[in-house]
Design an enzyme around this catalytic site. Structure first.
Site, mmCIF file in Angstrom:
data_model
loop_
_atom_site.group_PDB
_atom_site.id
_atom_site.type_symbol
_atom_site.label_atom_id
_atom_site.label_comp_id
_atom_site.label_asym_id
_atom_site.label_seq_id
_atom_site.Cartn_x
_atom_site.Cartn_y
_atom_site.Cartn_z
ATOM 1 N N HIS A 148 34.507 51.536 27.877
ATOM 2 C CA HIS A 148 34.784 50.913 28.478
ATOM 3 C C HIS A 148 36.343 51.239 29.783
ATOM 4 O O HIS A 148 37.264 51.632 29.386
ATOM 5 C CB HIS A 148 35.700 49.461 27.480
ATOM 6 N N ASP A 149 36.428 50.825 30.586
ATOM 7 C CA ASP A 149 37.406 51.124 31.449
ATOM 8 C C ASP A 149 38.461 50.287 30.928
ATOM 9 O O ASP A 149 39.584 51.884 31.498
ATOM 10 C CB ASP A 149 36.996 51.368 32.796
ATOM 11 N N THR A 150 38.480 49.990 30.465
ATOM 12 C CA THR A 150 40.010 48.979 29.964
ATOM 13 C C THR A 150 40.936 50.645 28.656
ATOM 14 O O THR A 150 41.530 50.611 28.841
ATOM 15 C CB THR A 150 39.966 48.045 29.099
ATOM 16 N N THR A 208 40.773 43.911 39.149
ATOM 17 C CA THR A 208 40.101 42.974 39.366
ATOM 18 C C THR A 208 40.338 41.881 38.366
ATOM 19 O O THR A 208 40.793 40.990 38.726
ATOM 20 C CB THR A 208 38.012 42.932 39.994
ATOM 21 N N GLY A 254 45.142 49.390 39.533
ATOM 22 C CA GLY A 254 45.232 49.531 40.776
ATOM 23 C C GLY A 254 46.533 48.299 42.014
ATOM 24 O O GLY A 254 46.926 48.299 42.834
#
Length: 467
Positions: free
Chosen positions: A216-218, A239, A386
């Site tokens: 999971h990218d988080t 996002t 980001g």
């Protein structure tokens, strides 16, 4: 992204970038998963010789496989409307309080559990022999070996965060077959080696191991937070804004459920105790809408104008699910302002200022609630992803929270991914503290100190809570 790691050093290089465009077919929004897989192959070809590969993606979505391993239809996008009304149906069989006590996951209409209940009775689910979450699907195509990485599995609402195993009682009561999921893996586990066909297509020489990371990218992004102590809050800002604290054990109280906090599992047995906030999606969709109307803004210029706009003139609830779907974002923001009896933004700059003020307020509330509900003290807020590039948002977050904000690294997810691979290969040693110390000394960071006495933010937060 290619990472080069040695004791005391870590570097990232972007070698290939490819688009990620969901595709609507009829009434259903899908991921273009074959295009994404081709992008991965192109990236491996551009990367050149590598020691290992690790994959992290978004959470909750999945592909279904037939008995021969072929994909049964295109994976459905979590922003699709197929789960509309499904949570309420689930709660009739399993009340929210019991579901939270068993899984610790916040309410979100797109959780995998609700997607699977929505899919019940469909030909694809009936024919499925295996279910793979998105990073595990890519890994399977690369290696031919199937597994379910735990940090991503913990977003399905089918994992018990206390045991790190399936919440089988939940699945059985709702008719969800966890037998579809292959065995669980943890970050650092071996996930196979690149198949001969993949080596031939990418020009790589084998063997090339694929390593399970925080898929999971988080999870990878939080592992990539350059914190110096455990008294920190994080905001993984892209996002989505995922705002919270890192814990050793989940918080499963009714008060935590009512505050809509989630207990997702992280690297090295940690718990990511956080709240999902809509994030820079609000800004991205606004820019996309204006571009579709033939008006293209230079983002840096628009942010400079937003910085000059009246502060806290209009704020909305950045966690409102009404902002989830794509399309028409500026008007939806305007409608939300009207419902709250607030001034409607008069131009693009005021819309952007509304978005950023609203995000800063949501960050403030999430961190305050995380501290209160978990008992974890916080001395600093780390913004990674980001959003770390958005100086106005970082400063507003520091002002709203009354705490210093350390911004960076923007590529925290890639760094967390790479460093788990490097540790698995024995290039570096130690736990998360050591990984974070390395990041703190090697990555460019920027600190924002709070300004003002916070009174206006407190008044805006109170007004938002009461509306």
């Amino acid at each position: 992204m290619v990472g080069r790691v040695a004791p005391g050093t870590v570097e990232l290089e972007e070698v290939h970038r490819f688009p990620n465009r969901p595709v609507r077919v009829g009434d259903t929004l899908h991921w273009d998963v074959l295009a994404l897989y081709q992008g991965v192959l192109d990236g491996l070809r551009a990367a050149g010789p590598v020691a290992s590969v690790g994959i992290d993606t978004w959470a909750v979505d999945y592909g279904l496989l037939a008995a021969d391993g072929s994909l049964l239809g295109n994976p459905v996008h979590y922003r699709d409307a197929r789960t509309d009304g499904v949570p309420e149906k689930v709660w009739q069989s399993l009340p929210q309080q019991e579901l939270y006590a068993a899984t610790g996951l916040q309410y979100a209409p797109f959780n995998t559990l609700y997607q699977l209940v929505a899919a019940q009775g469909t030909p694809q689910l009936a024919a499925a022999e295996q279910l793979l979450l998105m990073p595990d699907l890519i890994s399977y195509w690369l290696t031919g070996t199937a597994g379910t990485e735990l940090t991503n599995a913990s977003t399905t609402q089918l994992i018990d965060p206390r045991t790190g195993d399936w919440a089988r009682g939940v699945a059985e009561r709702l008719g969800v077959p966890v037998s579809l999921f292959p065995p669980l893996r943890r970050p650092g586990d071996a996930a196979g080696e690149l198949r001969a066909e993949v080596l031939a297509e990418t020009g790589l020489e084998g063997p090339v191991p694929v390593v399970a990371v925080g898929s999971h990218d988080t999870a990878s992004a939080v592992a990539g937070v350059p914190a110096r102590t455990d008294r920190f809050a994080y905001i993984s800002c892209g996002t989505w804004s995922l705002a919270g604290v890192e814990l050793d054990a989940p918080v499963l109280t009714e008060e935590s459920r009512a505050a809509n906090f989630t207990n997702e599992l992280g690297v090295d047995g940690t718990v990511r105790y956080l709240r999902n906030i809509m994030g820079l999606w609000l800004l991205q969709e606004s820019l996309r809408h204006w571009a579709g109307q033939g008006v293209r803004f230079e983002l840096s210029h628009l942010l400079a104008q937003a910085a000059e706009a009246a502060p806290l003139r209009s704020v909305v609830d950045a966690a409102d699910p009404g902002f989830l779907a794509p399309g028409g974002m500026p008007e939806r923001i305007a409608q939300a302002c009207r419902r709250r009896g607030q001034p409607v933004p008069r131009d693009a700059a005021e819309t952007v200022r509304c978005v950023l003020d609203s995000l800063a307020l949501a960050h403030r509330q999430a961190i305050e609630d995380a501290r209160r509900l978990s008992g974890r003290e916080v001395d600093v807020v780390h913004i990674v992803g980001g959003g770390a590039h958005n100086a106005l948002l970082c400063q507003l977050t520091a002002d709203a929270c009354g705490l210093p904000v350390v911004a960076g690294p923007a590529e925290a997810a890639a760094l967390g991914n790479v460093l788990v691979q490097a540790r698995a290969a024995g290039v570096i040693n130690g736990g998360l503290t050591d990984i974070r110390s390395l990041l703190h000394t090697t990555q460019p960071l920027r600190q924002y100190e709070p300004t003002g006495d916070g009174t206006a933010w407190e008044e805006a937060a109170c007004a938002l809570r009461s509306s």
